[in-house]
Design a protein around this motif. Sequence first.
Motif, mmCIF file in Angstrom:
data_model
loop_
_atom_site.group_PDB
_atom_site.id
_atom_site.type_symbol
_atom_site.label_atom_id
_atom_site.label_comp_id
_atom_site.label_asym_id
_atom_site.label_seq_id
_atom_site.Cartn_x
_atom_site.Cartn_y
_atom_site.Cartn_z
ATOM 1 N N HIS A 29 0.828 -1.196 0.000
ATOM 2 C CA HIS A 29 0.000 0.000 0.000
ATOM 3 C C HIS A 29 0.868 1.254 0.000
ATOM 4 O O HIS A 29 0.628 2.196 -0.756
ATOM 5 C CB HIS A 29 -0.922 -0.016 1.215
ATOM 6 N N ARG A 30 1.901 1.272 0.844
ATOM 7 C CA ARG A 30 2.777 2.449 0.912
ATOM 8 C C ARG A 30 3.464 2.694 -0.431
ATOM 9 O O ARG A 30 3.540 3.829 -0.901
ATOM 10 C CB ARG A 30 3.799 2.279 2.030
ATOM 11 N N VAL A 31 3.969 1.646 -1.048
ATOM 12 C CA VAL A 31 4.626 1.799 -2.346
ATOM 13 C C VAL A 31 3.632 2.324 -3.375
ATOM 14 O O VAL A 31 3.906 3.295 -4.090
ATOM 15 C CB VAL A 31 5.264 0.467 -2.816
ATOM 16 N N LEU A 32 2.475 1.707 -3.448
ATOM 17 C CA LEU A 32 1.461 2.121 -4.414
ATOM 18 C C LEU A 32 1.026 3.567 -4.160
ATOM 19 O O LEU A 32 0.835 4.342 -5.105
ATOM 20 C CB LEU A 32 0.259 1.176 -4.361
ATOM 21 N N TYR A 33 0.889 3.947 -2.904
ATOM 22 C CA TYR A 33 0.491 5.309 -2.561
ATOM 23 C C TYR A 33 1.459 6.321 -3.166
ATOM 24 O O TYR A 33 1.053 7.244 -3.868
ATOM 25 C CB TYR A 33 0.429 5.481 -1.033
ATOM 26 N N PHE A 34 2.750 6.149 -2.917
ATOM 27 C CA PHE A 34 3.709 7.137 -3.389
ATOM 28 C C PHE A 34 3.934 7.067 -4.893
ATOM 29 O O PHE A 34 4.168 8.091 -5.528
ATOM 30 C CB PHE A 34 5.022 7.035 -2.610
ATOM 31 N N VAL A 35 3.842 5.891 -5.486
ATOM 32 C CA VAL A 35 3.967 5.781 -6.938
ATOM 33 C C VAL A 35 2.788 6.485 -7.613
ATOM 34 O O VAL A 35 2.965 7.160 -8.633
ATOM 35 C CB VAL A 35 4.072 4.301 -7.373
ATOM 36 N N CYS A 36 1.610 6.368 -7.038
ATOM 37 C CA CYS A 36 0.445 7.068 -7.601
ATOM 38 C C CYS A 36 0.516 8.571 -7.339
ATOM 39 O O CYS A 36 0.095 9.373 -8.170
ATOM 40 C CB CYS A 36 -0.846 6.496 -7.018
ATOM 41 N N LEU A 37 1.044 8.946 -6.201
ATOM 42 C CA LEU A 37 1.161 10.359 -5.851
ATOM 43 C C LEU A 37 2.140 11.079 -6.772
ATOM 44 O O LEU A 37 1.914 12.220 -7.157
ATOM 45 C CB LEU A 37 1.620 10.491 -4.392
ATOM 46 N N ARG A 38 3.220 10.397 -7.131
ATOM 47 C CA ARG A 38 4.262 10.977 -7.970
ATOM 48 C C ARG A 38 4.638 10.021 -9.101
ATOM 49 O O ARG A 38 5.656 9.345 -9.037
ATOM 50 C CB ARG A 38 5.512 11.256 -7.137
ATOM 51 N N PRO A 39 3.824 9.968 -10.169
ATOM 52 C CA PRO A 39 4.175 9.098 -11.299
ATOM 53 C C PRO A 39 5.563 9.434 -11.834
ATOM 54 O O PRO A 39 5.925 10.604 -11.963
ATOM 55 C CB PRO A 39 3.103 9.416 -12.343
ATOM 56 N N GLY A 40 6.348 8.405 -12.104
ATOM 57 C CA GLY A 40 7.705 8.603 -12.594
ATOM 58 C C GLY A 40 8.717 8.766 -11.477
ATOM 59 O O GLY A 40 9.874 9.128 -11.719
ATOM 60 N N MET A 41 8.293 8.471 -10.243
ATOM 61 C CA MET A 41 9.194 8.595 -9.101
ATOM 62 C C MET A 41 10.347 7.600 -9.243
ATOM 63 O O MET A 41 10.122 6.426 -9.497
ATOM 64 C CB MET A 41 8.436 8.311 -7.801
ATOM 65 N N PRO A 42 11.581 8.081 -9.080
ATOM 66 C CA PRO A 42 12.715 7.160 -9.122
ATOM 67 C C PRO A 42 12.699 6.225 -7.901
ATOM 68 O O PRO A 42 12.281 6.616 -6.813
ATOM 69 C CB PRO A 42 13.939 8.080 -9.064
ATOM 70 N N VAL A 43 13.177 5.025 -8.098
ATOM 71 C CA VAL A 43 13.257 4.059 -7.006
ATOM 72 C C VAL A 43 14.049 4.642 -5.839
ATOM 73 O O VAL A 43 13.683 4.459 -4.678
ATOM 74 C CB VAL A 43 13.874 2.725 -7.504
ATOM 75 N N ALA A 44 15.109 5.372 -6.138
ATOM 76 C CA ALA A 44 15.941 5.963 -5.081
ATOM 77 C C ALA A 44 15.127 6.894 -4.185
ATOM 78 O O ALA A 44 15.298 6.902 -2.957
ATOM 79 C CB ALA A 44 17.126 6.702 -5.689
ATOM 80 N N ASP A 45 14.233 7.692 -4.777
ATOM 81 C CA ASP A 45 13.389 8.592 -3.983
ATOM 82 C C ASP A 45 12.430 7.796 -3.104
ATOM 83 O O ASP A 45 12.185 8.154 -1.952
ATOM 84 C CB ASP A 45 12.586 9.532 -4.888
ATOM 85 N N LEU A 46 11.883 6.732 -3.641
ATOM 86 C CA LEU A 46 10.963 5.894 -2.874
ATOM 87 C C LEU A 46 11.682 5.267 -1.682
ATOM 88 O O LEU A 46 11.140 5.218 -0.579
ATOM 89 C CB LEU A 46 10.346 4.832 -3.782
ATOM 90 N N LEU A 47 12.893 4.794 -1.895
ATOM 91 C CA LEU A 47 13.686 4.232 -0.799
ATOM 92 C C LEU A 47 13.903 5.280 0.289
ATOM 93 O O LEU A 47 13.796 4.982 1.486
ATOM 94 C CB LEU A 47 15.040 3.726 -1.314
ATOM 95 N N ASP A 48 14.189 6.503 -0.119
ATOM 96 C CA ASP A 48 14.420 7.586 0.835
ATOM 97 C C ASP A 48 13.165 7.917 1.625
ATOM 98 O O ASP A 48 13.215 8.106 2.841
ATOM 99 C CB ASP A 48 14.932 8.820 0.088
ATOM 100 N N ILE A 49 12.034 7.975 0.964
ATOM 101 C CA ILE A 49 10.767 8.303 1.625
ATOM 102 C C ILE A 49 10.362 7.206 2.601
ATOM 103 O O ILE A 49 9.978 7.477 3.743
ATOM 104 C CB ILE A 49 9.654 8.526 0.585
ATOM 105 N N LEU A 50 10.418 5.962 2.160
ATOM 106 C CA LEU A 50 9.949 4.849 2.983
ATOM 107 C C LEU A 50 10.963 4.412 4.035
ATOM 108 O O LEU A 50 10.593 3.707 4.982
ATOM 109 C CB LEU A 50 9.588 3.657 2.087
ATOM 110 N N LYS A 51 12.213 4.820 3.842
ATOM 111 C CA LYS A 51 13.282 4.448 4.770
ATOM 112 C C LYS A 51 13.345 2.932 4.967
ATOM 113 O O LYS A 51 13.297 2.422 6.089
ATOM 114 C CB LYS A 51 13.135 5.175 6.102
#
Length: 146
Positions: A29-51
């Motif tokens: 859910h967390r991954v899907l939330y941020f991917v939908c919030l910011r389409p085209g989000m780099p994996v590196a940014d997602l790692l940083d956000i989710l820690k």
Amino acid sequence: MGLFFFAYRDFTGDADAMLGNQGFGRAHHRVLYFVCLRPGMPVADLLDILKITKQSLARVLRQLIDNGYVEQKTGRSDRRQRLLYATEKGRELFSTLSATQASRINDAIASLPEEARKTVTDFLVSMVDPADRGTLERLNLTAPLS
């Protein structure tokens, strides 16, 4: 703290049940939330956000990709970059999950005076580690609740 525990339990409960029907959990859910919030989000940014670790994300992301909820594309300027996009199926699940949670939030604040909405937002922002508050602003998550 008890109130926060019960509020969080109930806030996540409906979504958890729907995710469980898909064989997913809160991490998905967390991954899907941020991917939908910011389409085209780099994996590196997602790692940083989710820690979380690359290994943890890789497992969850692989399941979302394999089940047709997320797609991964190579960056245009940096071919090493992996950009994440929700598919139509992913956006539909996100919309369903978000609708139940937004409804719970809207119902909870409906009886509050208008100025209390800012107080709620200020409280939630103050719960976030100060080092991460810039991320909230970048993601436009500090706007008053509606």
